[in-house]
Design an enzyme around this catalytic site. Structure first.
Site, PDB file in Angstrom:
ATOM      1  N   LYS A  94      21.493  12.571  56.743  1.00 15.20           N
ATOM      2  CA  LYS A  94      20.516  12.527  57.843  1.00 15.20           C
ATOM      3  C   LYS A  94      21.208  12.789  59.183  1.00 15.20           C
ATOM      4  O   LYS A  94      22.263  12.207  59.454  1.00 15.20           O
ATOM      5  CB  LYS A  94      19.818  11.156  57.862  1.00 15.20           C
ATOM      6  CG  LYS A  94      18.667  11.062  58.868  1.00 15.20           C
ATOM      7  CD  LYS A  94      17.941   9.715  58.776  1.00 15.20           C
ATOM      8  CE  LYS A  94      16.753   9.647  59.739  1.00 15.20           C
ATOM      9  NZ  LYS A  94      16.045   8.348  59.678  1.00 15.20           N
TER      10      LYS A  94
ATOM     11  N   SER B 122      10.814   8.544  59.104  1.00 17.61           N
ATOM     12  CA  SER B 122      11.511   9.585  59.828  1.00 17.61           C
ATOM     13  C   SER B 122      12.521  10.377  58.995  1.00 17.61           C
ATOM     14  O   SER B 122      12.874  11.493  59.371  1.00 17.61           O
ATOM     15  CB  SER B 122      12.263   8.968  61.002  1.00 17.61           C
ATOM     16  OG  SER B 122      13.328   8.144  60.537  1.00 17.61           O
TER      17      SER B 122
ATOM     18  N   SER C 174      11.339   4.071  57.337  1.00 14.45           N
ATOM     19  CA  SER C 174      11.780   5.472  57.390  1.00 14.45           C
ATOM     20  C   SER C 174      12.575   5.958  56.189  1.00 14.45           C
ATOM     21  O   SER C 174      12.898   7.144  56.107  1.00 14.45           O
ATOM     22  CB  SER C 174      12.608   5.715  58.652  1.00 14.45           C
ATOM     23  OG  SER C 174      11.764   5.840  59.771  1.00 14.45           O
TER      24      SER C 174
END
Lengths: 496, 99
Positions: free
Chosen positions: A79, A154, A178
């Site tokens: 990420k 997210s 998330s």
């Protein structure tokens, strides 16, 4: 079977046995990315040469007889909120476009030590604020099950990359859901470890009392192997827990729930939940009962107030954390023409560099913390946080784990909630309580909704530092459903 | 009655160092009003005698030994700076003209 369809555990074993090289495995995934990225758009940064260099180094370490962990040579999508020395780190924000950190996050460093090969940096909602990855300043990511729908957020780039077989593993961060919500809507496994169980050092901060790094994988054992690889005490993070990592791998290998007490959260069902989500959820609960678990209903009345409390606490912390983006030491600087003051340059830079959701949350947090409103908003939200933690404690006196749907609906269409912040926030309704209390929680696939044929996730919540219980229950659900279906849920996904 | 006025939003934008346009202020005033109205529900739950939690862990201060350790070199620390002069961050003027 092609390399990209193998599990991380299988790839690690094949590489360690010398049956295949880390370079071959990395190349197979880079080829897959070249094929499907134009449709999925999971990554913000890919650099084939850096990836292959890492793979060659792992092969050399193994040839030299170095003993590496079970994931040595296995590729991973990372990420883009974790600092990486050799790749840009942007948090999907224009304010950090092109920034290269001078150091690695602890999670990044531990991936490297374990011999994992980083394929690239994945897309996210800007600064991890969102539930759809539409808030990325660069582009949206598409759900591999239906390219017109969101991959969750997210950590939507990380969930999409794993669901699209671009990577067997990925990293995420979970502040209000998330990791779990993107895992749920893409049909994969996602785990939020106990807060403090995984290091925040080098993780670009959103809400520091909530932010928790965790793993994504296509199966429970792979998630456990990754969890174990990057978790554990870190002196660089002052909220890191100085305790052994719960034995998550062992739990994932022992999917026995006989006699386990499972609490069904009464408040997380009913109005606002998609019928197909509830149907698969109730079936999963019945399945656990048929495997010998004792199921009882548990009422946690304050859990419904977790969402408003979160949308005061998280923006408050964000307004403070994002003050560091001041156009002085790194990142974007706009309007510095020699006549403007530092304060004017700062305000112009932040207006140009932050997207709408980030601006909304900074202003909301500034409001909640301002004198005159502090007690009614931030102070009151902190009290709700205490009440929610007490309800968890009381529940875990009676049961070993709690379960609920991970998110009230399946993946919604891209654009549907983009202009309606409150509708977007509802995606985190069931996941937020565990962030506020800091306990462990997982999402594991439990089938497809009848209405739209899209994945549904079961959320399993366990006490602080009892992360292993999530893996034990998750693995039991996975094993029983795979026996029924003849394969994992992703085998039902359309070809890209 | 609205929970937050446009003037208050303009004030928040100034405090937040966000140079927003008039259109943006209108837009955020409407959205923030709806959000604040919704989050006000927190007032319904916790009673007077409930202590606030700022954090999930029962931690107070964490200390380490006060020892010199290796950190970033000046070049590394300045590598991402928008402007550099003489091994320092170069910033726009921070004092008024009369200073």
């Amino acid at each position: 079977m092609s390399l990209i369809r193998k599990t991380a555990a299988e790839l690690g074993a094949s590489i360690a046995a010398g049956e295949v090289s880390a370079v071959e495995v990395a190349q197979a995934h880079l080829d897959r990315m070249a094929e499907v990225e134009p449709k999925v758009k999971a990554f913000l940064h890919v650099d084939q040469e850096t990836t292959l260099e890492q793979a060659r180094a792992v092969d050399a370490r193994l040839r030299a007889g170095e003993r590496l962990g079970p994931l040595a040579g296995v590729p991973i999508a990372h990420k883009d909120i974790f600092a990486t020395r050799d790749m840009p780190t942007t948090a999907a924000s224009k304010i950090l476009e092109g920034w290269r950190p001078p150091y690695d996050a602890t999670v990044t460093a531990r991936l490297r030590e374990a011999g994992l090969v980083i394929l690239g940096k994945t897309n996210l909602d800007e600064f991890a604020m969102g539930s759809s990855t539409e808030n990325s300043a660069f582009h949206a990511t598409h759900n591999p099950w239906d390219l017109t729908r969101i991959p969750g957020g997210s950590s939507g780039g990380s969930s999409a990359a794993v669901a699209a077989y671009e990577a067997p593993l990925s990293t995420g961060t979970d502040t209000g859901g998330s990791i779990r919500q993107p895992a749920s809507v893409t049909g994969i496994v996602g785990m939020k470890p106990t807060y403090g169980g995984s290091s925040r050092y080098g993780l670009i901060a959103f809400a520091s009392s909530l932010d928790t790094p965790g793993p994504f994988a296509r199966n429970v054992l792979d998630a456990a192997l990754l969890h174990e690889a990057f978790s554990g005490y870190d002196p660089m993070d002052s909220t890191s827990i100085d305790a052994p990592v719960p034995s998550v791998v062992e739990a994932a290998r022992n999917p026995d729930v006989a006699g386990l007490r499972i609490g069904v959260v009464k408040e997380f069902a009913g109005d606002g939940y998609q019928p197909g989500v509830l149907a698969r959820y109730h079936e999963a609960v019945q399945l656990l009962e048929s495997l010998g678990a004792k199921v009882v209903e548990i009422s946690c009345p304050s859990f419904t107030t977790a969402l408003p409390a979160y949308y005061l606490i998280a923006p408050s912390e964000c307004s403070s954390n994002l003050a560091r983006f001041d156009a002085m030491r790194y990142g974007l600087r706009v309007g510095d023409d020699g006549t403007r003051s530092a304060e004017e340059v700062m305000a112009l830079t932040r207006a140009a560099g932050f997207g709408p959701e980030v601006k909304r949350r900074i202003m909301l947090g500034t409001y909640a913390l301002s004198s005159g409103y502090y007690d009614a908003y931030y102070g009151q939200a902190q009290k709700v946080r205490t009440v929610i933690s007490r309800e968890f404690e009381a529940a875990f006196q009676q049961v070993d784990v709690l379960v609920s749907p991970t998110t009230p609906t399946t993946a919604f269409p891209i654009g549907e909630r983009a202009d309606d912040p409150m509708a977007m926030y509802l995606a985190d309704l069931c996941t937020i309580p565990s962030n506020l209390s800091g306990n462990a929680a997982m999402s594991v696939p439990c089938g497809l909704a009848d209405e739209d044929g899209l994945p549904v996730g079961l959320q399993i919540m366990a006490p602080v530092l009892a992360d292993d219980r999530c893996y034990r229950v998750g693995a039991a659900v996975e094993q029983a459903l795979e026996a029924r279906w003849g394969a994992g849920l992703l085998s039902k996904a359309p070809e890209l | 009655m609205s929970a937050i006025t446009r003037d208050e939003v303009a004030h928040l934008a100034r405090l937040s160092r966000l140079a927003l346009t008039d259109d943006e202020l209108d837009h955020y005033a409407t959205q923030l009003d709806a959000i604040i109205e919704s989050v006000a529900k927190v007032a319904e739950v916790a009673a007077e005698d409930v202590p606030p939690s700022s954090h999930a862990l029962p931690l107070t201060n964490v200390f380490r030994a006060d020892e010199v350790r290796q950190s970033l070199t000046p070049d590394q620390a300045l590598a991402g700076a928008p402007a550099v002069e003489d091994d320092r961050f170069r910033v726009p003027r921070i004092l008024g003209e009369e200073a």
